[in-house]
Design a protein around this motif. Structure first.
Motif, PDB file in Angstrom:
ATOM      1  N   GLY A 107      17.360   0.816  -2.371  1.00 24.13           N
ATOM      2  CA  GLY A 107      16.789   1.555  -1.041  1.00 24.13           C
ATOM      3  C   GLY A 107      15.425   1.983  -1.184  1.00 24.13           C
ATOM      4  N   PHE A 108      14.937   2.119  -0.078  1.00 22.55           N
ATOM      5  CA  PHE A 108      13.419   2.305   0.029  1.00 22.55           C
ATOM      6  C   PHE A 108      13.365   3.673   1.085  1.00 22.55           C
ATOM      7  CE2 PHE A 108       9.553   1.472   2.669  1.00 22.55           C
ATOM      8  CZ  PHE A 108       8.570   2.047   2.048  1.00 22.55           C
TER       9      PHE A 108
ATOM     10  N   LEU B  27      15.425   2.541  -6.553  1.00 24.47           N
ATOM     11  CA  LEU B  27      15.022   3.549  -5.654  1.00 24.47           C
ATOM     12  C   LEU B  27      13.583   3.585  -5.616  1.00 24.47           C
ATOM     13  CD1 LEU B  27      17.043   6.560  -7.020  1.00 24.47           C
ATOM     14  CD2 LEU B  27      17.551   5.094  -5.254  1.00 24.47           C
ATOM     15  N   CYS B  28      12.919   2.966  -4.347  1.00 23.09           N
ATOM     16  CA  CYS B  28      11.653   3.021  -4.071  1.00 23.09           C
ATOM     17  C   CYS B  28      10.965   3.876  -3.114  1.00 23.09           C
ATOM     18  CB  CYS B  28      11.365   1.458  -3.373  1.00 23.09           C
ATOM     19  SG  CYS B  28      11.990   0.057  -4.513  1.00 23.09           S
ATOM     20  N   GLY B  29       9.944   4.546  -3.517  1.00 23.71           N
ATOM     21  CA  GLY B  29       9.263   5.466  -2.566  1.00 23.71           C
ATOM     22  C   GLY B  29      10.265   6.509  -1.708  1.00 23.71           C
TER      23      GLY B  29
ATOM     24  N   PHE C 256       1.425   4.171   4.489  1.00 23.62           N
ATOM     25  CA  PHE C 256       2.440   3.249   3.532  1.00 23.62           C
ATOM     26  C   PHE C 256       1.549   2.715   2.254  1.00 23.62           C
ATOM     27  CE2 PHE C 256       5.090   3.265   7.372  1.00 23.62           C
ATOM     28  CZ  PHE C 256       6.190   3.192   6.626  1.00 23.62           C
ATOM     29  N   PHE C 257       0.106   2.631   2.145  1.00 23.45           N
ATOM     30  CA  PHE C 257      -0.373   1.915   1.384  1.00 23.45           C
ATOM     31  C   PHE C 257      -1.705   2.642   0.476  1.00 23.45           C
ATOM     32  CE2 PHE C 257       1.639  -1.285   3.939  1.00 23.45           C
ATOM     33  CZ  PHE C 257       2.130  -2.419   2.840  1.00 23.45           C
ATOM     34  N   GLY C 258      -2.154   2.247  -0.493  1.00 24.61           N
ATOM     35  CA  GLY C 258      -3.285   2.854  -1.233  1.00 24.61           C
ATOM     36  C   GLY C 258      -4.400   2.943  -0.280  1.00 24.61           C
ATOM     37  N   HIS C 259      -5.392   3.750  -0.458  1.00 23.06           N
ATOM     38  CA  HIS C 259      -6.409   4.219   0.442  1.00 23.06           C
ATOM     39  C   HIS C 259      -7.670   3.556   0.063  1.00 23.06           C
ATOM     40  CE1 HIS C 259      -4.060   8.068   2.055  1.00 23.06           C
ATOM     41  NE2 HIS C 259      -3.507   6.917   2.438  1.00 23.06           N
TER      42      HIS C 259
ATOM     43  N   ALA D 148       5.020   2.519  -0.026  1.00 18.46           N
ATOM     44  CA  ALA D 148       5.487   1.145  -0.030  1.00 18.46           C
ATOM     45  C   ALA D 148       4.732   0.420  -1.342  1.00 18.46           C
ATOM     46  CB  ALA D 148       5.119   0.650   1.428  1.00 18.46           C
ATOM     47  N   SER D 149       4.841   1.083  -2.308  1.00 20.92           N
ATOM     48  CA  SER D 149       4.025   0.384  -3.553  1.00 20.92           C
ATOM     49  C   SER D 149       4.730  -0.816  -3.785  1.00 20.92           C
ATOM     50  CB  SER D 149       4.186   1.271  -4.710  1.00 20.92           C
ATOM     51  OG  SER D 149       5.411   1.344  -5.248  1.00 20.92           O
ATOM     52  N   GLN D 150       5.979  -1.186  -3.497  1.00 20.73           N
ATOM     53  CA  GLN D 150       6.770  -2.450  -3.695  1.00 20.73           C
ATOM     54  C   GLN D 150       5.884  -3.623  -2.784  1.00 20.73           C
ATOM     55  OE1 GLN D 150       8.204  -0.092  -2.399  1.00 20.73           O
ATOM     56  NE2 GLN D 150       9.530  -0.675  -0.665  1.00 20.73           N
ATOM     57  N   PHE D 151       5.481  -3.045  -1.724  1.00 21.95           N
ATOM     58  CA  PHE D 151       5.031  -3.998  -0.640  1.00 21.95           C
ATOM     59  C   PHE D 151       3.414  -4.289  -0.853  1.00 21.95           C
ATOM     60  CE2 PHE D 151       8.163  -2.197   2.690  1.00 21.95           C
ATOM     61  CZ  PHE D 151       9.192  -2.862   2.070  1.00 21.95           C
TER      62      PHE D 151
END
Length: 236
Positions: A60-61, A84-86, A118-121, A217-220
């Motif tokens: 689950g995310f 378990l993600c984010g 969702f992502f790194g800046h 969303a580190s997994q993405f």
């Protein structure tokens, strides 16, 4: 379901059966969306019972990670392993960026807002986000319809309820007995990364992976690395 990265879903499906499911009232699923996380978890139990799925791995995310926790607490005997993600535990830490999150997380959110959420800046993080944006739009046929306002409101109410602990804070996590892998980025602006540490510290058999220069969303953002870690974990 169309918001998932095909690199991950297809990658996991190379070695195991993968079932993607929308919650009731979300995406392609009909019905009314429950207004608590536990209510959504009960709907997932109905779903796996309906398709005759006895024991399985569960991933689950974000909101789905909360649902996965609630399912694991109530149905420990049904799970092999849990990812378990984010996400955050019930009674977790609220985001210090909540005002900006609310401003950016609207139905009119553009790509810049999406990347910030969702992502790194860094420029590297933004580039990974743009690559994900392209991948998730690859499938053009039979895409899920947009979620109705009623479903969005129900999810918001469920999320607010999840901020309140039930009894002693984090004590309920002891009911999650399945081996658990927790994943996040170094700066999750929506569900702060400290919540992933709380999960790891209170779930009895849990390990934690934090990806560098990554967000919610580190997994993405790191799909190939996540796939390697997930396969190692799921293969035991």
């Amino acid at each position: 379901m169309d918001h998932w990265d095909p690199l991950l879903t297809n990658g996991l499906a190379e070695g195991r059966e993968v079932i993607l499911v929308d919650f009731p009232g979300i995406g392609g699923s009909t019905g009314e969306t429950p207004r608590t996380i536990e209510g959504v978890a009960a709907a997932i139990l109905d779903f796996v019972d309906a398709i005759g799925l006895d024991k399985f791995d569960l991933l689950g995310f974000s909101f789905g990670g909360m649902v996965a926790q609630a399912f694991a607490k109530a149905n420990a005997q049904r799970l092999n392993r849990l990812i378990l993600c984010g996400t955050s535990p019930r009674g977790g830490e609220p985001s210090p960026f909540i005002a900006e999150v609310r401003q950016r997380a609207t139905g009119n959110a553009n790509q810049d807002d999406f990347l910030w959420l969702f992502f790194g800046h860094s420029e590297t993080g933004k580039a990974a986000g743009r690559a994900f944006w392209e991948r998730r739009m690859e499938r053009t046929e039979d895409r899920d319809p947009p979620t109705a306002p009623e479903g969005i409101m129900a999810q918001q109410l469920a999320g607010r309820d999840w901020l309140e602990p039930h009894g002693e804070r984090f004590a309920d996590l002891a009911a999650i007995t399945a081996p658990t892998m927790i994943v996040n980025g170094t700066l999750d602006v929506m569900l702060p990364t400290i919540n992933s540490f709380h999960l790891q510290q209170h779930i009895p058999d849990a390990q934690l992976v934090i990806y560098p220069d990554a967000g919610h969303a580190s997994q993405f953002q790191h799909p190939e690395l996540f796939l390697k870690h997930a396969r190692i974990f799921l293969d035991g």
